[in-house]
Scaffold this active site. Structure first.
Site, PDB file in Angstrom:
ATOM      1  N   VAL A 154      29.749  68.970  -0.094  1.00  0.00           N
ATOM      2  CA  VAL A 154      28.461  68.424   0.327  1.00  0.00           C
ATOM      3  C   VAL A 154      27.508  68.574  -0.846  1.00  0.00           C
ATOM      4  O   VAL A 154      27.098  69.679  -1.198  1.00  0.00           O
ATOM      5  CB  VAL A 154      27.910  69.157   1.557  1.00  0.00           C
ATOM      6  CG1 VAL A 154      26.595  68.525   2.011  1.00  0.00           C
ATOM      7  CG2 VAL A 154      28.922  69.125   2.691  1.00  0.00           C
TER       8      VAL A 154
ATOM      9  N   ASP B 274      16.626  64.389 -20.276  1.00  0.00           N
ATOM     10  CA  ASP B 274      17.514  63.294 -19.914  1.00  0.00           C
ATOM     11  C   ASP B 274      18.774  63.394 -20.772  1.00  0.00           C
ATOM     12  O   ASP B 274      18.754  63.042 -21.962  1.00  0.00           O
ATOM     13  CB  ASP B 274      16.816  61.959 -20.139  1.00  0.00           C
ATOM     14  CG  ASP B 274      17.700  60.761 -19.816  1.00  0.00           C
ATOM     15  OD1 ASP B 274      18.838  60.959 -19.346  1.00  0.00           O
ATOM     16  OD2 ASP B 274      17.251  59.618 -20.031  1.00  0.00           O
TER      17      ASP B 274
ATOM     18  N   TYR C  81      35.224  54.253  -1.974  1.00  0.00           N
ATOM     19  CA  TYR C  81      35.138  55.192  -3.086  1.00  0.00           C
ATOM     20  C   TYR C  81      36.135  54.843  -4.186  1.00  0.00           C
ATOM     21  O   TYR C  81      35.797  54.214  -5.170  1.00  0.00           O
ATOM     22  CB  TYR C  81      35.325  56.638  -2.608  1.00  0.00           C
ATOM     23  CG  TYR C  81      34.890  57.626  -3.656  1.00  0.00           C
ATOM     24  CD1 TYR C  81      33.590  58.117  -3.665  1.00  0.00           C
ATOM     25  CD2 TYR C  81      35.750  58.023  -4.682  1.00  0.00           C
ATOM     26  CE1 TYR C  81      33.165  58.988  -4.665  1.00  0.00           C
ATOM     27  CE2 TYR C  81      35.333  58.882  -5.678  1.00  0.00           C
ATOM     28  CZ  TYR C  81      34.044  59.370  -5.670  1.00  0.00           C
ATOM     29  OH  TYR C  81      33.614  60.215  -6.667  1.00  0.00           O
TER      30      TYR C  81
END
Length: 400
Positions: free
Chosen positions: A279, A112, A238
């Site tokens: 993408v 993490d 956005y």
């Protein structure tokens, strides 16, 4: 050994299992698409978020073109027997194979990256194997983050700010993509603050300070965080939404770091890097971005839509001084000129004005988008034998 016959399982816009050989093939295809290394130094790089999207492209392009040494950090789930490992796990294993085959020196840590323990662990590895870092590239994308100082868990949201957002979107949950409509209520101030806490610049700054505290900033140190501006078509959800608030914080952090005593002492620099549309697993979750990206691909076709690898090559050439920095008036490195070309955007707006007609008239962009989404998880990739059992329990690369 865990040989299994697997099939893609899709839930909404997510595919919940990954194909290890397909994921590996996408990495090798990316590797072959990057121009081979020319003579030059081998800088030490730390790439945070190396297993997907622009982070993966940054590692592959950096290795192939500049022979970078260093460490990549990601947080990926292993094979459980019930579910395959994440695609990023398999992509990391494939990247490590290329590192070994080509004689490079790069290690991969699964942890993490938001935690103090991760910073300490990575600093230990840097001290042991590489020394001071020339480039820190920050490309983390996650839905939540635990603040290491307070222990509070922050959750990001994708919402507009100020007013509701209603717009066309691409439904790619079925076999055939279709236009649908989405409506999002505005986010609250608390949701905006939480999104900034996850996706803003706080964690990036913690990494720079952690390296500095261990004497791990090289002379001329450069750090760059990936960001996105995008089109006015998607701006309400956005750039003008909760994510945009986080990106603005990231950009303020870049300016603060760039002017800080820590970096001035090393003649260092800090930038945000405005990449073009792509993408990615992160971008597919944002309403309307899928449809916008599909229309952008329809307009640009094969040659005009720049891949993450092509953009990563441009970034490395600028960071390493092979080509001049392309900076805007705010000091951001720009890789998105191909996307925001006025003529391109005008044609996208024409398609956006009547999206169903545009999709009916040409499905090339939407079909390409769906194929790209499946490839993110290792599906529908060329030269992969999907009809036979495959080993899904692939080990994470050893650090030795």
């Amino acid at each position: 050994m865990s040989l299994r016959q697997i099939e893609p399982k899709q839930r909404g816009f997510l595919i919940v299992n990954s194909h290890p050989e397909g994921a590996a093939r996408t990495v090798r295809d990316m590797w072959e698409a990057v121009p081979a290394r020319t003579d030059g130094r081998r800088p030490v790089a730390l790439v945070l978020g190396h297993s997907a999207g622009y982070g993966l492209a940054t590692v592959v392009a950096g290795l192939r073109r500049h022979g970078i040494r260093g460490i990549g950090v990601a947080f990926e789930a292993p094979d459980t027997g019930r579910r395959t490992a994440g695609a990023g796990w398999y992509r990391t294993a494939a990247t490590a194979e290329l590192v070994a085959e080509e004689g490079h020196d790069f290690r991969f840590v699964n942890t993490d990256a938001f935690s103090d323990d991760a910073r300490s662990r990575v600093a230990d590895l840097l001290e042991e194997h590489y020394g001071p870092v020339d480039h820190l590239v920050y490309s983390l994308a996650a839905p939540r983050r635990t603040d290491p100082g307070t222990g509070e868990v922050h959750h990001s949201v994708i919402k507009p700010l100020g007013a509701a957002y209603e717009a066309p979107a691409l439904d790619f949950s079925a076999a055939t993509p279709a236009v649908t409509w989405t409506r999002l209520e505005p986010g609250t101030d608390a949701e905006a603050r939480a999104t900034v806490a996850v996706m803003g610049g706080d964690d990036w700054a913690l990494w720079v300070r952690a390296l500095a505290s261990r004497g791990l900033l090289a002379d001329g140190f450069t750090t760059a965080a990936l960001t996105y501006v995008g089109s006015e078509v998607t701006a309400p959800v956005y750039r003008h939404g909760t994510i945009g608030a986080a990106k603005e914080h990231l950009e303020r952090t870049a300016r603060d770091l760039d002017g800080s005593a820590l970096l001035k002492e090393k003649d260092g620099r800090a930038f945000t890097v405005v990449a073009g549309a792509a993408v990615t697993q992160a971008s597919t979750a944002i309403p309307s971005i899928a449809l916008y990206t599909s229309f952008l691909r329809t307009v640009l076709g094969d040659g005009g839509f720049r891949t993450t690898a092509e953009q990563a090559v441009d970034l490395w050439d600028q960071l390493e001084g092979r080509t001049p920095l392309i900076l805007d008036e705010e000091g951001r490195i720009r890789l998105d000129g191909w996307e925001l070309d006025p003529g391109v955007q005008e044609r996208v707006r024409e398609l956006w004005a009547d999206p169903q007609h545009a999709l009916d008239a040409s499905r090339s962009g939407a079909d390409w988008f769906m194929k790209q989404v499946r490839a993110l998880y290792g599906w529908d990739v060329g030269n992969v034998a999907y009809g036979r059992p495959v080993e899904t329990d692939v080990p994470w690369p050893a650090l030795g």
